[in-house]
Design a protein around this motif. Structure first.
Motif, mmCIF file in Angstrom:
data_model
loop_
_atom_site.group_PDB
_atom_site.id
_atom_site.type_symbol
_atom_site.label_atom_id
_atom_site.label_comp_id
_atom_site.label_asym_id
_atom_site.label_seq_id
_atom_site.Cartn_x
_atom_site.Cartn_y
_atom_site.Cartn_z
ATOM 1 N N ASP A 29 5.050 -11.557 10.525
ATOM 2 C CA ASP A 29 4.763 -10.385 9.694
ATOM 3 C C ASP A 29 4.032 -9.237 10.395
ATOM 4 O O ASP A 29 2.998 -8.750 9.896
ATOM 5 C CB ASP A 29 3.952 -10.795 8.454
ATOM 6 N N ARG A 47 -2.502 -4.727 -2.523
ATOM 7 C CA ARG A 47 -1.779 -5.969 -2.278
ATOM 8 C C ARG A 47 -0.958 -5.827 -1.008
ATOM 9 O O ARG A 47 -0.623 -4.708 -0.596
ATOM 10 C CB ARG A 47 -0.881 -6.379 -3.458
ATOM 11 N N VAL A 48 -0.635 -6.994 -0.436
ATOM 12 C CA VAL A 48 0.129 -6.988 0.815
ATOM 13 C C VAL A 48 1.618 -6.822 0.506
ATOM 14 O O VAL A 48 2.129 -7.414 -0.450
ATOM 15 C CB VAL A 48 -0.076 -8.325 1.578
ATOM 16 N N ILE A 49 2.278 -6.013 1.308
ATOM 17 C CA ILE A 49 3.745 -5.895 1.242
ATOM 18 C C ILE A 49 4.270 -5.917 2.683
ATOM 19 O O ILE A 49 3.490 -5.899 3.631
ATOM 20 C CB ILE A 49 4.208 -4.593 0.530
ATOM 21 N N LEU A 50 5.583 -5.937 2.803
ATOM 22 C CA LEU A 50 6.197 -5.850 4.138
ATOM 23 C C LEU A 50 6.906 -4.507 4.273
ATOM 24 O O LEU A 50 7.775 -4.181 3.448
ATOM 25 C CB LEU A 50 7.189 -6.999 4.347
ATOM 26 N N TYR A 62 9.911 -2.885 -0.448
ATOM 27 C CA TYR A 62 10.713 -3.257 -1.616
ATOM 28 C C TYR A 62 9.887 -4.085 -2.584
ATOM 29 O O TYR A 62 9.054 -4.893 -2.171
ATOM 30 C CB TYR A 62 11.952 -4.051 -1.173
ATOM 31 N N THR A 63 10.148 -3.869 -3.850
ATOM 32 C CA THR A 63 9.363 -4.565 -4.864
ATOM 33 C C THR A 63 10.034 -4.486 -6.223
ATOM 34 O O THR A 63 11.109 -3.896 -6.367
ATOM 35 C CB THR A 63 7.929 -3.961 -4.926
ATOM 36 N N SER A 67 6.459 -4.268 -11.759
ATOM 37 C CA SER A 67 5.250 -5.015 -11.388
ATOM 38 C C SER A 67 4.031 -4.133 -11.610
ATOM 39 O O SER A 67 4.144 -2.919 -11.866
ATOM 40 C CB SER A 67 5.334 -5.425 -9.918
ATOM 41 N N GLN A 68 2.872 -4.736 -11.453
ATOM 42 C CA GLN A 68 1.645 -3.946 -11.614
ATOM 43 C C GLN A 68 1.647 -2.767 -10.637
ATOM 44 O O GLN A 68 1.347 -1.632 -11.005
ATOM 45 C CB GLN A 68 0.433 -4.841 -11.365
ATOM 46 N N LYS A 69 2.025 -3.058 -9.389
ATOM 47 C CA LYS A 69 2.013 -1.965 -8.398
ATOM 48 C C LYS A 69 3.025 -0.892 -8.765
ATOM 49 O O LYS A 69 2.763 0.300 -8.595
ATOM 50 C CB LYS A 69 2.253 -2.518 -6.979
ATOM 51 N N GLN A 126 7.824 -9.899 -12.102
ATOM 52 C CA GLN A 126 6.676 -9.863 -11.192
ATOM 53 C C GLN A 126 5.421 -9.332 -11.863
ATOM 54 O O GLN A 126 5.437 -8.297 -12.513
ATOM 55 C CB GLN A 126 6.995 -9.018 -9.952
ATOM 56 N N SER A 127 4.344 -10.077 -11.690
ATOM 57 C CA SER A 127 2.992 -9.761 -12.158
ATOM 58 C C SER A 127 2.764 -10.109 -13.627
ATOM 59 O O SER A 127 1.659 -9.918 -14.141
ATOM 60 C CB SER A 127 2.612 -8.299 -11.905
HETATM 61 C C1 LIG Z 1 2.653 -11.461 3.774
HETATM 62 C C2 LIG Z 1 3.009 -10.985 2.377
HETATM 63 C C3 LIG Z 1 4.098 -10.172 2.199
HETATM 64 C C4 LIG Z 1 4.440 -9.700 0.930
HETATM 65 N N1 LIG Z 1 5.486 -8.834 0.800
HETATM 66 C C5 LIG Z 1 5.765 -8.317 -0.418
HETATM 67 C C6 LIG Z 1 6.764 -7.291 -0.549
HETATM 68 O O1 LIG Z 1 7.364 -6.825 0.435
HETATM 69 N N2 LIG Z 1 7.016 -6.826 -1.798
HETATM 70 C C7 LIG Z 1 6.348 -7.288 -2.903
HETATM 71 O O2 LIG Z 1 6.629 -6.830 -4.003
HETATM 72 N N3 LIG Z 1 5.383 -8.226 -2.800
HETATM 73 C C8 LIG Z 1 5.074 -8.743 -1.582
HETATM 74 N N4 LIG Z 1 4.077 -9.675 -1.456
HETATM 75 C C9 LIG Z 1 3.369 -10.127 -2.682
HETATM 76 C C10 LIG Z 1 2.318 -9.060 -3.067
HETATM 77 O O3 LIG Z 1 1.204 -9.129 -2.187
HETATM 78 C C11 LIG Z 1 1.860 -9.195 -4.514
HETATM 79 O O4 LIG Z 1 1.323 -10.469 -4.745
HETATM 80 C C12 LIG Z 1 2.980 -8.959 -5.529
HETATM 81 O O5 LIG Z 1 3.857 -7.938 -5.101
HETATM 82 C C13 LIG Z 1 2.425 -8.584 -6.896
HETATM 83 O O6 LIG Z 1 1.594 -7.445 -6.760
HETATM 84 P P1 LIG Z 1 1.216 -6.498 -8.016
HETATM 85 O O7 LIG Z 1 0.856 -7.418 -9.156
HETATM 86 O O8 LIG Z 1 0.064 -5.684 -7.560
HETATM 87 O O9 LIG Z 1 2.420 -5.668 -8.322
HETATM 88 C C14 LIG Z 1 3.695 -10.124 -0.198
HETATM 89 C C15 LIG Z 1 2.568 -10.940 0.004
HETATM 90 C C16 LIG Z 1 2.230 -11.347 1.261
HETATM 91 C C17 LIG Z 1 0.982 -12.185 1.440
#
Ligand SMILES: Cc1cc2nc3c(=O)[nH]c(=O)nc-3n(C[C@H](O)[C@H](O)[C@H](O)COP(=O)(O)O)c2cc1C
Length: 201
Positions: A29, A47-50, A62-63, A67-69, A126-127
């Motif tokens: 990552d 929160r973490v994303i890629l 992408y998400t 979701s909350q975000k 999600q969330s």
């Molecule tokens: C290493 C890692 C990568 C992640 N990548 C994504 C991502 O690309 N997109 C995503 O929606 N959530 C990703 N997540 C999960 C988010 O951190 C988060 O838990 C989820 O999106 C819900 O967030 P929210 O409730 O604030 O919307 C990842 C978590 C980790 C630890």
């Protein structure tokens, strides 16, 4: 490029250099970053994303849009991204406007994903609260069985978000960590012009 980050004339060159190097240095990552937002009561969240794409236009991930975000980013169309490289002692902070990317780009990316990830995205609210892991697994299995042999289409509530930078800060402690006299170079967009300045550490 030398270690002196003030030599960069734009944030994209800096990102490209540091990210290319990060991929060599970090196996897992290297594209992980924090995305921050505020809710309707101004409570902060991160929160973490890629990060999946970076160009002059901005940073794409992408998400699930519900979701909350997703809700928070689009209630004021503002977002923030923080990327940190421990290996290179560098952080990049991006503040900007958020937009959904074109459906066709999200479609292509969704189609390129592993089938199991496509199923997860399709079933995930999600969330939201889910009763148990068993319920989640059962929903996954049900969807997989019902769609066996079929192409899984991108859910409408899932896709890319771009953070279009208005301010990008590069922080580096490459030159001298001990003194804490770190380098901070900030690129700011104003009247369609990017300006560069140095900040006190
Ligand atoms: C290493 C890692 C990568 C992640 N990548 C994504 C991502 O690309 N997109 C995503 O929606 N959530 C990703 N997540 C999960 C988010 O951190 C988060 O838990 C989820 O999106 C819900 O967030 P929210 O409730 O604030 O919307 C990842 C978590 C980790 C630890």
């Amino acid at each position: 490029m030398s270690n002196d980050i003030s030599n960069y004339n734009n944030w994209l060159d800096a990102w490209n250099d540091f990210y290319e190097k990060e991929k060599e240095l970090v196996e897992l990552d290297p594209n992980a970053a924090l995305v921050s937002s505020v809710d309707a009561e101004s409570n902060p969240n991160a929160r973490v994303i890629l990060i999946k794409d970076v160009s002059n236009n901005g940073f794409v991930f992408y998400t699930n849009y519900q979701s909350q975000k997703g809700k928070e980013l689009f209630h004021n169309n503002k977002g923030h991204l923080t990327w940190y490289s421990r290996a290179q002692k560098v952080s990049i902070r991006v503040q900007g406007e958020v937009q959904k990317i074109d459906d066709s780009i999200s479609d292509n990316y969704f189609a390129s994903r592993d089938r199991s990830a496509q199923i997860s995205a399709s079933i995930s609210k999600q969330s939201e609260t889910v009763e148990s892991r068993e319920v989640l697994d059962a929903e996954f299995k049900k969807f997989a069985n019902e769609n066996e042999g079929k192409v899984i289409k991108r859910p409408q509530n899932w896709g890319g978000i771009i953070i279009i930078p208005r301010r990008v800060e590069i922080w580096s402690s490459q030159l001298d960590y001990k003194t804490r006299l770190h380098d901070r170079i900030v690129f700011t967009l104003s009247n369609d012009q990017w300006t560069k300045s140095r900040l006190y550490p």
